[in-house]
Write a protein that holds these residues in place. Structure first.
Motif, short mmCIF file in Angstrom:
data_model
loop_
_atom_site.label_atom_id
_atom_site.label_comp_id
_atom_site.label_asym_id
_atom_site.label_seq_id
_atom_site.Cartn_x
_atom_site.Cartn_y
_atom_site.Cartn_z
N ARG A 130 26.46 6.14 -17.30
CA ARG A 130 26.12 5.17 -16.62
C ARG A 130 25.64 3.74 -16.74
NH1 ARG A 130 21.30 3.32 -16.51
NH2 ARG A 130 19.26 3.94 -14.53
N TYR A 131 25.44 3.45 -15.86
CA TYR A 131 25.40 2.05 -16.26
C TYR A 131 24.18 1.82 -14.92
CZ TYR A 131 29.78 1.77 -17.54
OH TYR A 131 30.60 1.54 -19.27
N ASN A 132 23.22 0.99 -15.49
CA ASN A 132 21.96 0.03 -14.39
C ASN A 132 23.11 -0.53 -13.82
OD1 ASN A 132 19.58 0.59 -15.63
ND2 ASN A 132 19.69 -1.36 -16.69
N LEU A 133 22.39 -0.19 -11.83
CA LEU A 133 23.62 -0.70 -11.00
C LEU A 133 22.39 -2.62 -10.17
CD1 LEU A 133 26.33 -1.21 -8.88
CD2 LEU A 133 24.80 0.41 -7.87
N MET A 134 21.23 -1.85 -9.86
CA MET A 134 20.98 -2.67 -8.94
C MET A 134 19.40 -2.37 -8.72
SD MET A 134 22.49 -1.69 -4.71
CE MET A 134 22.26 -0.25 -4.61
N TYR A 135 18.42 -3.54 -8.49
CA TYR A 135 16.86 -3.03 -7.86
C TYR A 135 16.55 -3.93 -7.09
CZ TYR A 135 15.89 -7.81 -9.55
OH TYR A 135 15.85 -8.72 -9.16
N ASN A 136 15.50 -2.74 -6.20
CA ASN A 136 14.79 -3.09 -5.37
C ASN A 136 13.01 -3.38 -6.32
OD1 ASN A 136 14.67 -1.50 -4.44
ND2 ASN A 136 16.01 -1.76 -2.28
N ASP A 137 12.31 -3.34 -5.41
CA ASP A 137 11.15 -2.64 -5.20
C ASP A 137 10.88 -1.47 -4.26
OD1 ASP A 137 10.66 -4.84 -3.33
OD2 ASP A 137 8.49 -5.79 -4.39
N PHE A 138 9.13 -0.92 -4.41
CA PHE A 138 8.42 -0.83 -3.65
C PHE A 138 7.72 -1.43 -3.35
CE2 PHE A 138 10.36 2.53 -6.71
CZ PHE A 138 11.21 3.90 -5.72
N ILE A 139 7.38 -0.71 -1.99
CA ILE A 139 5.79 -1.17 -1.48
C ILE A 139 4.81 -0.31 -0.50
CG2 ILE A 139 7.02 -3.68 -1.60
CD1 ILE A 139 7.76 -3.43 1.78
N LEU A 140 3.44 -0.96 -0.60
CA LEU A 140 3.09 0.32 0.21
C LEU A 140 2.88 -0.21 1.72
CD1 LEU A 140 1.09 2.86 0.85
CD2 LEU A 140 -0.87 1.26 -0.09
N VAL A 141 3.16 0.41 3.01
CA VAL A 141 3.33 -0.15 4.52
C VAL A 141 2.29 0.36 4.59
CG1 VAL A 141 5.14 -1.04 4.06
CG2 VAL A 141 5.21 1.20 4.84
N GLY A 142 1.88 0.18 5.79
CA GLY A 142 0.53 0.91 6.71
C GLY A 142 0.31 0.07 7.66
N PRO A 143 -0.60 0.36 8.82
CA PRO A 143 -1.63 -0.25 9.67
C PRO A 143 -1.65 -1.58 9.82
CG PRO A 143 -3.54 1.46 8.68
CD PRO A 143 -1.87 1.80 8.07
N LYS A 144 -1.13 -1.88 11.02
CA LYS A 144 -1.68 -3.72 11.04
C LYS A 144 -3.55 -3.87 11.28
CE LYS A 144 2.63 -5.10 13.08
NZ LYS A 144 3.03 -5.86 13.93
N GLU A 145 -3.82 -2.75 11.14
CA GLU A 145 -5.66 -3.16 11.34
C GLU A 145 -6.16 -2.96 10.04
OE1 GLU A 145 -3.64 -1.77 14.84
OE2 GLU A 145 -3.31 -0.62 13.25
N ASP A 146 -5.43 -3.21 8.98
CA ASP A 146 -6.06 -2.92 7.47
C ASP A 146 -5.93 -4.87 7.09
OD1 ASP A 146 -6.80 -3.00 4.81
OD2 ASP A 146 -5.32 -1.22 4.41
N GLU A 147 -7.20 -5.02 7.53
CA GLU A 147 -6.92 -6.21 6.81
C GLU A 147 -8.21 -6.53 5.44
OE1 GLU A 147 -6.11 -8.89 8.48
OE2 GLU A 147 -6.39 -7.28 10.54
N ASN A 148 -8.06 -5.41 4.66
CA ASN A 148 -8.99 -5.33 3.05
C ASN A 148 -7.10 -5.73 1.75
OD1 ASN A 148 -11.18 -4.27 3.71
ND2 ASN A 148 -9.38 -2.17 3.84
N SER A 149 -7.98 -6.75 1.50
CA SER A 149 -7.07 -7.03 0.66
C SER A 149 -7.00 -6.37 -0.01
CB SER A 149 -7.43 -8.17 -0.51
OG SER A 149 -8.56 -7.97 -1.11
N CYS A 150 -5.23 -5.76 -1.04
CA CYS A 150 -4.57 -5.09 -1.85
C CYS A 150 -4.96 -6.22 -3.36
CB CYS A 150 -3.58 -4.99 -1.52
SG CYS A 150 -2.79 -3.15 -2.86
N ILE A 151 -5.85 -5.44 -3.86
CA ILE A 151 -5.95 -5.96 -6.03
C ILE A 151 -4.89 -5.36 -6.16
CG2 ILE A 151 -7.27 -5.88 -7.75
CD1 ILE A 151 -10.01 -5.07 -5.60
N SER A 152 -4.97 -4.03 -6.35
CA SER A 152 -3.80 -3.16 -7.08
C SER A 152 -3.22 -1.82 -6.16
CB SER A 152 -4.14 -2.03 -8.67
OG SER A 152 -4.37 -1.05 -7.93
#
Length: 263
Positions: free
Chosen positions: A94-116
């Motif tokens: 087994r080897y590490n190969l590559m990475y990216n990241d996870f993100i949370l997506v949602g409705p464009k109407e959500d204007e609240n900032s994401c603290i975490s």
């Protein structure tokens, strides 16, 4: 006579196809949906004259397929499951190969900032905002469940606001877009997904949710039909500098989807 000649030609042609050397890979839907493996595997085939069949599956299903000895290579993104797979004797390397990241997506109407992202998950649960889960035991689904556990929540599939659909990332994003719902996705699939006019990134890098991919060579003892030597050629190739350049240079709309980090 013509029919007979055509039959012989068809038989020889198909015999040639079946005689070709090939290996099979069980891989996550993200490497398929983004087009990455299709893009880089052609270079492996050109160099080694070994064709590559890719089974696009969620991580859990991909691992079960590999446990049955139906593939030579496994590419998934859930380290605890990968280590368990190795410890049970299914994987030779087994080897590490590559990475990216996870993100949370949602409705464009959500204007609240994401603290975490954890606080956002708590907000979604508390306010019963529509959330689409892959629900397919994939690496992304496993990460989603970890995030719910971190805030001591366990959404019930009978909750009207929590839609567990048992589908890949593409279908999950499509439904999320149609319903203007939230979902967790890997960034690579998000970048390559075209039908997201109702969605935007809600949380990213808060904190960074690294999405590490591992590549595993299946142990030849699992199935006598495993092409171990050919599989080893592939794994040595995909962790090489040649593959590194191919992975890092693979972009959609000018954005890099995966970052090579074999070590």
């Amino acid at each position: 006579m013509i029919k007979y000649i055509l039959f012989i030609f068809f038989f020889i042609f198909n015999s040639h196809l079946y005689a070709e050397t090939y290996i099979s890979i069980a891989s996550t839907t993200s490497t398929h949906d983004t087009g990455l493996l299709k893009h880089i595997n052609k270079y492996f085939t050109e160099e080694y004259n070994i064709k590559v069949n890719v089974l696009s599956l969620g991580t859990g299903q991909a691992i079960r397929t590999a446990e049955d000895g139906n593939v030579e290579i496994l590419i998934v993104h859930h380290l605890p499951s990968e280590l368990e797979f190795i410890n049970k004797g299914y994987g030779a390397l087994r080897y590490n190969l590559m990475y990216n990241d996870f993100i949370l997506v949602g409705p464009k109407e959500d204007e609240n900032s994401c603290i975490s992202i954890k606080k956002k998950f708590n907000y979604i649960s508390k306010n019963k905002l529509l959330f689409v889960s892959r629900g397919d035991d994939s690496g992304t689904h496993k990460k989603e469940k970890e995030l719910w556990e971190q805030i001591d929540k366990k959404p019930n599939i009978n909750d009207f606001w929590y839609l567990s659909i048992g589908q890949g990332m593409g279908q999950t994003l499509l439904l999320s877009n149609n319903k203007k719902a939230y979902t967790l996705t890997d960034r690579g699939t998000w970048i390559s997904f075209n039908q997201k006019d109702n969605l935007k990134i809600i949380c990213e890098n808060t904190p960074p949710l690294i999405n590490q991919y591992g590549v595993i060579l299946i142990d030849k003892s699992i199935n006598k039909n495993i092409k171990y030597n050919e599989g080893k050629k592939y794994i040595n190739w995909i962790i090489s500098n040649k593959a590194k350049k191919l992975i890092n240079n693979y972009k959609i709309n000018g954005e890099q989807l995966f970052f090579f980090n074999n070590n």
